[in-house]
Write an enzyme that holds these catalytic residues in place. Sequence first.
Site, PDB file in Angstrom:
ATOM      1  N   SER A  15      54.715  36.576  50.148  1.00  5.66           N
ATOM      2  CA  SER A  15      54.959  36.481  48.809  1.00  5.66           C
ATOM      3  C   SER A  15      54.600  37.643  48.094  1.00  5.66           C
ATOM      4  O   SER A  15      53.653  38.569  48.521  1.00  5.66           O
ATOM      5  CB  SER A  15      54.203  35.220  48.301  1.00  5.66           C
ATOM      6  OG  SER A  15      53.020  34.963  48.546  1.00  5.66           O
ATOM      7  N   GLU A  17      53.478  39.104  44.113  1.00  3.32           N
ATOM      8  CA  GLU A  17      52.803  38.852  42.706  1.00  3.32           C
ATOM      9  C   GLU A  17      53.355  40.078  41.732  1.00  3.32           C
ATOM     10  O   GLU A  17      53.039  41.075  41.973  1.00  3.32           O
ATOM     11  CB  GLU A  17      51.460  38.809  42.678  1.00  3.32           C
ATOM     12  CG  GLU A  17      50.961  38.218  41.242  1.00  3.32           C
ATOM     13  CD  GLU A  17      49.357  38.015  41.458  1.00  3.32           C
ATOM     14  OE1 GLU A  17      49.022  37.061  42.358  1.00  3.32           O
ATOM     15  OE2 GLU A  17      48.584  38.436  40.886  1.00  3.32           O
ATOM     16  N   ASP A 109      40.404  33.493  32.939  1.00  5.03           N
ATOM     17  CA  ASP A 109      39.315  34.213  32.104  1.00  5.03           C
ATOM     18  C   ASP A 109      39.347  34.321  30.730  1.00  5.03           C
ATOM     19  O   ASP A 109      40.198  34.941  30.466  1.00  5.03           O
ATOM     20  CB  ASP A 109      38.708  35.450  32.854  1.00  5.03           C
ATOM     21  CG  ASP A 109      38.272  35.211  34.321  1.00  5.03           C
ATOM     22  OD1 ASP A 109      37.511  34.367  34.556  1.00  5.03           O
ATOM     23  OD2 ASP A 109      39.038  35.707  35.120  1.00  5.03           O
ATOM     24  N   PHE A 219      39.352  47.275  40.241  1.00  9.02           N
ATOM     25  CA  PHE A 219      39.953  46.141  40.533  1.00  9.02           C
ATOM     26  C   PHE A 219      38.896  45.240  41.721  1.00  9.02           C
ATOM     27  O   PHE A 219      38.466  44.271  41.242  1.00  9.02           O
ATOM     28  CB  PHE A 219      40.995  46.200  41.692  1.00  9.02           C
ATOM     29  CG  PHE A 219      42.527  46.451  40.898  1.00  9.02           C
ATOM     30  CD1 PHE A 219      42.737  46.113  39.764  1.00  9.02           C
ATOM     31  CD2 PHE A 219      43.407  47.214  41.802  1.00  9.02           C
ATOM     32  CE1 PHE A 219      43.902  46.452  39.018  1.00  9.02           C
ATOM     33  CE2 PHE A 219      44.427  47.796  40.778  1.00  9.02           C
ATOM     34  CZ  PHE A 219      44.724  47.309  39.694  1.00  9.02           C
ATOM     35  N   HIS A 269      49.988  37.471  50.567  1.00 11.82           N
ATOM     36  CA  HIS A 269      50.513  37.515  49.248  1.00 11.82           C
ATOM     37  C   HIS A 269      50.139  38.704  48.685  1.00 11.82           C
ATOM     38  O   HIS A 269      48.904  39.003  48.804  1.00 11.82           O
ATOM     39  CB  HIS A 269      49.490  36.416  48.593  1.00 11.82           C
ATOM     40  CG  HIS A 269      49.995  36.186  47.073  1.00 11.82           C
ATOM     41  ND1 HIS A 269      51.375  35.671  46.727  1.00 11.82           N
ATOM     42  CD2 HIS A 269      49.188  36.842  46.121  1.00 11.82           C
ATOM     43  CE1 HIS A 269      51.368  35.936  45.191  1.00 11.82           C
ATOM     44  NE2 HIS A 269      49.879  36.541  44.944  1.00 11.82           N
TER      45      HIS A 269
HETATM   46  C1  LIG Z   1      45.673  34.485  43.577  1.00  5.83           C
HETATM   47  C2  LIG Z   1      45.036  34.543  42.404  1.00  5.83           C
HETATM   48  C3  LIG Z   1      45.796  34.648  41.128  1.00  5.83           C
HETATM   49  C4  LIG Z   1      45.232  34.594  39.865  1.00  5.83           C
HETATM   50  N1  LIG Z   1      46.083  34.932  38.946  1.00  5.83           N
HETATM   51  C5  LIG Z   1      45.694  34.972  37.565  1.00  5.83           C
HETATM   52  C6  LIG Z   1      46.530  35.005  36.511  1.00  5.83           C
HETATM   53  O1  LIG Z   1      47.705  34.888  36.470  1.00  5.83           O
HETATM   54  N2  LIG Z   1      45.911  35.018  35.212  1.00  5.83           N
HETATM   55  C7  LIG Z   1      44.543  35.195  35.024  1.00  5.83           C
HETATM   56  O2  LIG Z   1      44.110  35.155  33.928  1.00  5.83           O
HETATM   57  N3  LIG Z   1      43.806  35.063  36.126  1.00  5.83           N
HETATM   58  C8  LIG Z   1      44.175  35.209  37.380  1.00  5.83           C
HETATM   59  N4  LIG Z   1      43.577  35.203  38.513  1.00  5.83           N
HETATM   60  C9  LIG Z   1      41.979  35.378  38.094  1.00  5.83           C
HETATM   61  C10 LIG Z   1      41.244  33.730  38.112  1.00  5.83           C
HETATM   62  O3  LIG Z   1      41.729  33.285  36.922  1.00  5.83           O
HETATM   63  C11 LIG Z   1      39.768  34.101  37.782  1.00  5.83           C
HETATM   64  O4  LIG Z   1      39.263  34.517  39.209  1.00  5.83           O
HETATM   65  C12 LIG Z   1      39.038  32.883  37.247  1.00  5.83           C
HETATM   66  O5  LIG Z   1      37.716  33.491  36.817  1.00  5.83           O
HETATM   67  C13 LIG Z   1      38.883  31.712  38.033  1.00  5.83           C
HETATM   68  O6  LIG Z   1      39.869  31.087  38.162  1.00  5.83           O
HETATM   69  P1  LIG Z   1      40.109  29.851  39.310  1.00  5.83           P
HETATM   70  O7  LIG Z   1      41.456  29.169  39.124  1.00  5.83           O
HETATM   71  O8  LIG Z   1      39.798  29.919  40.598  1.00  5.83           O
HETATM   72  O9  LIG Z   1      38.734  29.039  38.719  1.00  5.83           O
HETATM   73  P2  LIG Z   1      38.032  27.639  39.301  1.00  5.83           P
HETATM   74  O10 LIG Z   1      38.380  27.326  40.409  1.00  5.83           O
HETATM   75  O11 LIG Z   1      38.029  26.643  38.110  1.00  5.83           O
HETATM   76  O12 LIG Z   1      36.575  28.496  39.432  1.00  5.83           O
HETATM   77  C14 LIG Z   1      35.967  29.275  38.619  1.00  5.83           C
HETATM   78  C15 LIG Z   1      34.509  29.293  38.613  1.00  5.83           C
HETATM   79  O13 LIG Z   1      33.934  27.998  38.257  1.00  5.83           O
HETATM   80  C16 LIG Z   1      33.299  27.169  39.425  1.00  5.83           C
HETATM   81  N5  LIG Z   1      33.775  25.910  39.345  1.00  5.83           N
HETATM   82  C17 LIG Z   1      35.058  25.422  39.910  1.00  5.83           C
HETATM   83  N6  LIG Z   1      34.940  24.186  39.421  1.00  5.83           N
HETATM   84  C18 LIG Z   1      33.915  23.658  38.750  1.00  5.83           C
HETATM   85  C19 LIG Z   1      33.494  22.559  38.555  1.00  5.83           C
HETATM   86  N7  LIG Z   1      34.087  21.264  38.638  1.00  5.83           N
HETATM   87  N8  LIG Z   1      32.037  22.342  37.942  1.00  5.83           N
HETATM   88  C20 LIG Z   1      31.317  23.575  37.938  1.00  5.83           C
HETATM   89  N9  LIG Z   1      31.828  24.930  38.192  1.00  5.83           N
HETATM   90  C21 LIG Z   1      33.099  24.777  38.824  1.00  5.83           C
HETATM   91  C22 LIG Z   1      33.728  27.971  40.690  1.00  5.83           C
HETATM   92  O14 LIG Z   1      32.777  27.888  41.761  1.00  5.83           O
HETATM   93  C23 LIG Z   1      33.889  29.735  40.084  1.00  5.83           C
HETATM   94  O15 LIG Z   1      32.624  29.958  40.043  1.00  5.83           O
HETATM   95  C24 LIG Z   1      43.713  34.798  39.727  1.00  5.83           C
HETATM   96  C25 LIG Z   1      43.213  35.167  41.033  1.00  5.83           C
HETATM   97  C26 LIG Z   1      43.756  34.663  42.206  1.00  5.83           C
HETATM   98  C27 LIG Z   1      42.722  34.598  43.230  1.00  5.83           C
END
Ligand SMILES: Cc1cc2nc3c(=O)[nH]c(=O)nc-3n(C[C@H](O)[C@H](O)[C@H](O)COP(=O)(O)OP(=O)(O)OC[C@H]3O[C@@H](n4cnc5c(N)ncnc54)[C@H](O)[C@@H]3O)c2cc1C
Length: 294
Positions: A15, A17, A109, A219, A269
């Site tokens: 895939s 991005e 974020d 990055f 990806h």
């Molecule tokens: C493949 C990929 C695509 C991405 N695309 C984008 C994008 O389009 N736009 C963008 O803005 N960012 C994007 N990001 C970056 C991402 O948004 C950041 O890495 C963000 O900081 C975390 O997102 P997450 O969904 O992994 O969060 P989560 O899974 O919620 O985790 C975030 C943090 O919180 C902690 N955590 C998770 N759940 C809990 C809980 N229930 N209680 C307490 N702590 C918890 C985790 O350990 C981690 O430290 C992408 C990252 C990846 C790997």
Amino acid sequence: MLLEIAYMVLPLSISFELFPPRTPEGLAKLPAVIAQLAAAGPKYFSVTHGAGGSEQDGTYETLLTVVKHCGVEVAPHLTCVGSTRANIAAHLQRYRDAGVRRIVALRGDLPATAMSASAPGDFHYANELVSFIRETLGEHFLIEVAAYPEMHPQAPNSTVDFENFKRKVEAGADAAITQLFYNADAYFHFMERCEKAGIRIPVVPGIMPITGFANIVRFCGGCGADLPRWVRLRLEELEDDKPALQDFGAEVVTRLCETLLRGGAPGLHFYTINQAGPTLRLCKNLGLSLHVRE
Ligand SMILES: Cc1cc2nc3c(=O)[nH]c(=O)nc-3n(C[C@H](O)[C@H](O)[C@H](O)COP(=O)(O)OP(=O)(O)OC[C@H]3O[C@@H](n4cnc5c(N)ncnc54)[C@H](O)[C@@H]3O)c2cc1C
């Protein structure tokens, strides 16, 4: 160089991005980039989505551009932090109406000042978004989530971070894409943890082509990925010789991808940064496409 390797017979998930272009020039060249990448036959394109308001219409516009210029599936990213349930529901409805069947569900974020457990909005972590999608739309979307073989930078330790990854799987994620990394062993260790925890969803490595010294250092610094010292030193040395740097970068990343695929990764990806050339070069080195031109 076409590699005759066993992984070629397996159905890999490849895939690409994209991000919503931020300049008129980027917007103008996007259809050509999409057409070039589509010719390599990816399973789907994904389109990033800014957290807290930025780029959100851009995701939808970019998705429509992909639909218009090729018949490849598109997966919008959806970030939830700072959003309300009503706002997320509206995005989901719009994607459903557009025929989307796959979503990359993320926390996103916010600026550091707004990023805390008391951040505004109805969602704080991605597992809540996954649950919300399942509660409101059942199995309509295939849900991808993020995985961090080198740990998310805000997690207190890798065990807590892994437990949080597991929460997303338990909430209903179907597959995961990793953050970029350059140490294959970090991925294999993460997969061993998944195996031990009974997590069976595909976890596809996220691959960032190396095209420049300053940008790759930025990055990696931004997401906590380790750039091996020998790679960093060599890139720094080649900084003023772009073709040589790009040859070296392609060699390093091709080798990483080969190692991952030989070790059982279910696909790759590519973070294309809206450039077709570097990703297609890697696909060609890996023998992943019959359509990639010289
Ligand atoms: C493949 C990929 C695509 C991405 N695309 C984008 C994008 O389009 N736009 C963008 O803005 N960012 C994007 N990001 C970056 C991402 O948004 C950041 O890495 C963000 O900081 C975390 O997102 P997450 O969904 O992994 O969060 P989560 O899974 O919620 O985790 C975030 C943090 O919180 C902690 N955590 C998770 N759940 C809990 C809980 N229930 N209680 C307490 N702590 C918890 C985790 O350990 C981690 O430290 C992408 C990252 C990846 C790997």
